[in-house]
Design an enzyme around this catalytic site. Sequence first.
Site, PDB file in Angstrom:
ATOM      1  N   TYR A  63       1.030  -0.934   0.244  1.00  0.00           N
ATOM      2  CA  TYR A  63       0.245   0.142  -0.169  1.00  0.00           C
ATOM      3  C   TYR A  63       0.886   1.041   0.112  1.00  0.00           C
ATOM      4  O   TYR A  63       1.505   1.605   1.146  1.00  0.00           O
ATOM      5  CB  TYR A  63      -0.621  -0.056   1.629  1.00  0.00           C
ATOM      6  CG  TYR A  63      -1.604  -1.199   1.361  1.00  0.00           C
ATOM      7  CD1 TYR A  63      -2.418  -1.525   0.053  1.00  0.00           C
ATOM      8  CD2 TYR A  63      -2.380  -1.934   2.859  1.00  0.00           C
ATOM      9  CE1 TYR A  63      -3.710  -2.804   0.457  1.00  0.00           C
ATOM     10  CE2 TYR A  63      -3.224  -2.610   2.483  1.00  0.00           C
ATOM     11  CZ  TYR A  63      -3.963  -2.752   1.461  1.00  0.00           C
ATOM     12  OH  TYR A  63      -4.937  -4.308   1.133  1.00  0.00           O
ATOM     13  N   LEU A 215     -17.321  -2.670   3.042  1.00  0.00           N
ATOM     14  CA  LEU A 215     -18.631  -1.569   3.168  1.00  0.00           C
ATOM     15  C   LEU A 215     -18.336  -2.040   1.474  1.00  0.00           C
ATOM     16  O   LEU A 215     -19.111  -1.032   0.572  1.00  0.00           O
ATOM     17  CB  LEU A 215     -17.923  -0.331   3.239  1.00  0.00           C
ATOM     18  CG  LEU A 215     -17.762  -0.167   4.434  1.00  0.00           C
ATOM     19  CD1 LEU A 215     -16.791   1.200   4.809  1.00  0.00           C
ATOM     20  CD2 LEU A 215     -18.882   0.149   5.310  1.00  0.00           C
ATOM     21  N   GLY A 216     -17.681  -2.048   0.813  1.00  0.00           N
ATOM     22  CA  GLY A 216     -18.216  -2.760  -1.230  1.00  0.00           C
ATOM     23  C   GLY A 216     -17.231  -2.252  -1.888  1.00  0.00           C
ATOM     24  O   GLY A 216     -16.767  -2.110  -2.551  1.00  0.00           O
ATOM     25  N   PHE A 218     -13.988   0.085  -3.593  1.00  0.00           N
ATOM     26  CA  PHE A 218     -13.663   1.906  -3.746  1.00  0.00           C
ATOM     27  C   PHE A 218     -15.345   2.493  -4.541  1.00  0.00           C
ATOM     28  O   PHE A 218     -14.797   4.577  -3.742  1.00  0.00           O
ATOM     29  CB  PHE A 218     -12.571   1.606  -4.757  1.00  0.00           C
ATOM     30  CG  PHE A 218     -11.170   1.593  -4.473  1.00  0.00           C
ATOM     31  CD1 PHE A 218     -10.423   2.106  -3.738  1.00  0.00           C
ATOM     32  CD2 PHE A 218     -10.968   0.245  -4.673  1.00  0.00           C
ATOM     33  CE1 PHE A 218      -8.823   2.065  -3.081  1.00  0.00           C
ATOM     34  CE2 PHE A 218      -9.885  -0.439  -4.266  1.00  0.00           C
ATOM     35  CZ  PHE A 218      -8.719   0.717  -3.724  1.00  0.00           C
ATOM     36  N   THR A 219     -15.986   1.488  -4.564  1.00  0.00           N
ATOM     37  CA  THR A 219     -17.592   2.154  -4.479  1.00  0.00           C
ATOM     38  C   THR A 219     -18.131   1.709  -3.428  1.00  0.00           C
ATOM     39  O   THR A 219     -19.579   0.347  -3.768  1.00  0.00           O
ATOM     40  CB  THR A 219     -18.067   2.387  -5.744  1.00  0.00           C
ATOM     41  OG1 THR A 219     -16.786   2.482  -6.696  1.00  0.00           O
ATOM     42  CG2 THR A 219     -18.817   3.027  -6.326  1.00  0.00           C
ATOM     43  N   PRO A 220     -18.629   2.458  -2.178  1.00  0.00           N
ATOM     44  CA  PRO A 220     -19.573   1.479  -1.874  1.00  0.00           C
ATOM     45  C   PRO A 220     -20.943   1.360  -1.725  1.00  0.00           C
ATOM     46  O   PRO A 220     -21.457   1.992  -2.836  1.00  0.00           O
ATOM     47  CB  PRO A 220     -19.537   2.873  -0.165  1.00  0.00           C
ATOM     48  CG  PRO A 220     -18.208   3.695  -0.414  1.00  0.00           C
ATOM     49  CD  PRO A 220     -18.349   3.993  -1.934  1.00  0.00           C
TER      50      PRO A 220
HETATM   51  N1  LIG Z   1      -6.681  -9.141   0.989  1.00  0.00           N
HETATM   52  C1  LIG Z   1      -6.842  -8.134  -0.156  1.00  0.00           C
HETATM   53  O1  LIG Z   1      -7.034  -8.233  -1.050  1.00  0.00           O
HETATM   54  C2  LIG Z   1      -7.656  -6.572   0.287  1.00  0.00           C
HETATM   55  C3  LIG Z   1      -8.282  -6.117  -0.474  1.00  0.00           C
HETATM   56  C4  LIG Z   1      -8.949  -4.526  -0.598  1.00  0.00           C
HETATM   57  C5  LIG Z   1      -8.420  -4.054   0.951  1.00  0.00           C
HETATM   58  N2  LIG Z   1      -8.110  -5.107   2.076  1.00  0.00           N
HETATM   59  C6  LIG Z   1      -8.183  -4.542   3.136  1.00  0.00           C
HETATM   60  O2  LIG Z   1      -9.329  -4.550   3.560  1.00  0.00           O
HETATM   61  C7  LIG Z   1      -9.630  -3.058   4.020  1.00  0.00           C
HETATM   62  C8  LIG Z   1     -10.831  -2.961   3.568  1.00  0.00           C
HETATM   63  O3  LIG Z   1     -11.270  -2.547   2.651  1.00  0.00           O
HETATM   64  P1  LIG Z   1     -11.532  -1.144   1.552  1.00  0.00           P
HETATM   65  O4  LIG Z   1     -10.459   0.317   2.350  1.00  0.00           O
HETATM   66  O5  LIG Z   1     -11.020  -1.959   0.211  1.00  0.00           O
HETATM   67  O6  LIG Z   1     -12.749  -0.579   1.369  1.00  0.00           O
HETATM   68  P2  LIG Z   1     -14.250  -0.999   2.586  1.00  0.00           P
HETATM   69  O7  LIG Z   1     -13.810  -0.564   4.279  1.00  0.00           O
HETATM   70  O8  LIG Z   1     -15.353  -1.561   2.251  1.00  0.00           O
HETATM   71  O9  LIG Z   1     -14.196   0.922   2.311  1.00  0.00           O
HETATM   72  C9  LIG Z   1     -13.877   2.078   1.569  1.00  0.00           C
HETATM   73  C10 LIG Z   1     -14.234   2.679   1.525  1.00  0.00           C
HETATM   74  O10 LIG Z   1     -15.563   3.130   2.004  1.00  0.00           O
HETATM   75  C11 LIG Z   1     -14.682   4.527   2.576  1.00  0.00           C
HETATM   76  N3  LIG Z   1     -15.991   5.012   3.737  1.00  0.00           N
HETATM   77  C12 LIG Z   1     -15.077   3.920   4.445  1.00  0.00           C
HETATM   78  N4  LIG Z   1     -16.847   4.510   5.370  1.00  0.00           N
HETATM   79  C13 LIG Z   1     -17.322   4.934   4.987  1.00  0.00           C
HETATM   80  C14 LIG Z   1     -18.935   5.391   5.350  1.00  0.00           C
HETATM   81  N5  LIG Z   1     -19.028   5.441   7.418  1.00  0.00           N
HETATM   82  N6  LIG Z   1     -19.417   6.364   4.751  1.00  0.00           N
HETATM   83  C15 LIG Z   1     -18.981   6.349   3.975  1.00  0.00           C
HETATM   84  N7  LIG Z   1     -18.389   5.939   2.945  1.00  0.00           N
HETATM   85  C16 LIG Z   1     -17.130   5.133   3.367  1.00  0.00           C
HETATM   86  C17 LIG Z   1     -14.634   5.430   2.102  1.00  0.00           C
HETATM   87  O11 LIG Z   1     -13.509   5.754   1.779  1.00  0.00           O
HETATM   88  P3  LIG Z   1     -12.957   7.234   2.880  1.00  0.00           P
HETATM   89  O12 LIG Z   1     -11.737   7.105   3.083  1.00  0.00           O
HETATM   90  O13 LIG Z   1     -13.908   8.605   2.281  1.00  0.00           O
HETATM   91  O14 LIG Z   1     -13.822   7.118   4.300  1.00  0.00           O
HETATM   92  C18 LIG Z   1     -13.640   4.139   1.045  1.00  0.00           C
HETATM   93  O15 LIG Z   1     -13.907   4.947  -0.164  1.00  0.00           O
HETATM   94  C19 LIG Z   1      -8.468  -2.300   3.404  1.00  0.00           C
HETATM   95  O16 LIG Z   1      -8.105  -1.240   4.186  1.00  0.00           O
HETATM   96  C20 LIG Z   1      -6.816  -3.439   3.188  1.00  0.00           C
HETATM   97  O17 LIG Z   1      -6.598  -3.441   4.320  1.00  0.00           O
HETATM   98  C21 LIG Z   1      -7.311  -6.469   1.016  1.00  0.00           C
END
Ligand SMILES: NC(=O)c1ccc[n+]([C@@H]2O[C@H](COP(=O)([O-])OP(=O)(O)OC[C@H]3O[C@@H](n4cnc5c(N)ncnc54)[C@H](OP(=O)(O)O)[C@@H]3O)[C@@H](O)[C@H]2O)c1
Length: 293
Positions: A63, A215-216, A218-220
């Site tokens: 990252y 949360l879905g 990059f596009t929640p």
């Molecule tokens: N093992 C793998 O291959 C893999 C792949 C992807 C991710 N991950 C891990 O999983 C974690 C979670 O996944 P993710 O961060 O990609 O996706 P996520 O948690 O599903 O969603 C993150 C997105 O939601 C937005 N968000 C967060 N809280 C919100 C809220 N209360 N209301 C509206 N929007 C909100 C964030 O934007 P803002 O920053 O504006 O809040 C960001 O755009 C990552 O941080 C990473 O550590 C692992």
Amino acid sequence: MSTFTPMDTFKLGGCPVRRMGYGAMQLAGPGVFGPPKDRDAALAVLREAVASGVNHIDTSDFYGPHVTNQIIREALHPYPDNLVIVTKVGAVRGEDGSWLPAAEPKDIERGVHDNLRNLGLDAIDVVNMRIMGSVHAPSERSIGKQIEALAELQRQGLVRHIGLSNVTSTQVAEAQGIAEIVCVQNQYNLVQRDDDALVDELAAKGIAYVPFFPLGGFTPIQSSVLSTVAQTIGATPMQVALAWLLHRSPNILLIPGTSSLGHLRENMQAAQLSLPEAVLAELDTIQQVGAGH
Ligand SMILES: NC(=O)c1ccc[n+]([C@@H]2O[C@H](COP(=O)([O-])OP(=O)(O)OC[C@H]3O[C@@H](n4cnc5c(N)ncnc54)[C@H](OP(=O)(O)O)[C@@H]3O)[C@@H](O)[C@H]2O)c1
């Protein structure tokens, strides 16, 4: 569905962690590449997460690359004794920000050392072997060579526990023949439930299931049913999406990602949200997207 207890914990690598953790991927720059726009804000999010009770942080040295781990170190080192940091190896970033597989034993060793250096650790609590598969969905093939490589680093004392990411049930079984597996991190959320059977299988084995994109991504998640349900119970759609995962199975640990203090606070409150059976049934009517990957 499980019986919900708000302050629940689950063991991750022998340590009980709170089920509401934090995913650090959103702390790097756009496209998870380069530095964040506001480094101070990133530091503040991490510090508030831990101050609010988070003791499970998910990261990777790819990252940024390196950026997110360096921010975690600056924000939190020396780390609290009860903090479990989980990282992953198996990819590197191209100069254009592309995600490239790096799954030879020498790549895995280098990945572990990159994490150790940038996090400022002598040993990492949990390292997930991230199998590239079809990007965000797994595909069947042997992962034995990769798990052997991580097991060797575990014998050297650099890795305390081994987990898997983007894997199938068959790959979990193969890995378990080589090393103890403490967690699986795959894509799963309210509208993407391909892993339903794997969640239950791992729960029966006492292995943590850590959904990525809870949360879905990059596009929640956007769903009119979710919005209506959330409004009815006085919560936000994202809180309901997280609470649904907490209700789904006791072995699910959450790592929602955010770069925003406001979203962090909103997400933390989801751990207190109890969803009545009628609400859970309503949420089950949401049509799956992306099923069959
Ligand atoms: N093992 C793998 O291959 C893999 C792949 C992807 C991710 N991950 C891990 O999983 C974690 C979670 O996944 P993710 O961060 O990609 O996706 P996520 O948690 O599903 O969603 C993150 C997105 O939601 C937005 N968000 C967060 N809280 C919100 C809220 N209360 N209301 C509206 N929007 C909100 C964030 O934007 P803002 O920053 O504006 O809040 C960001 O755009 C990552 O941080 C990473 O550590 C692992």
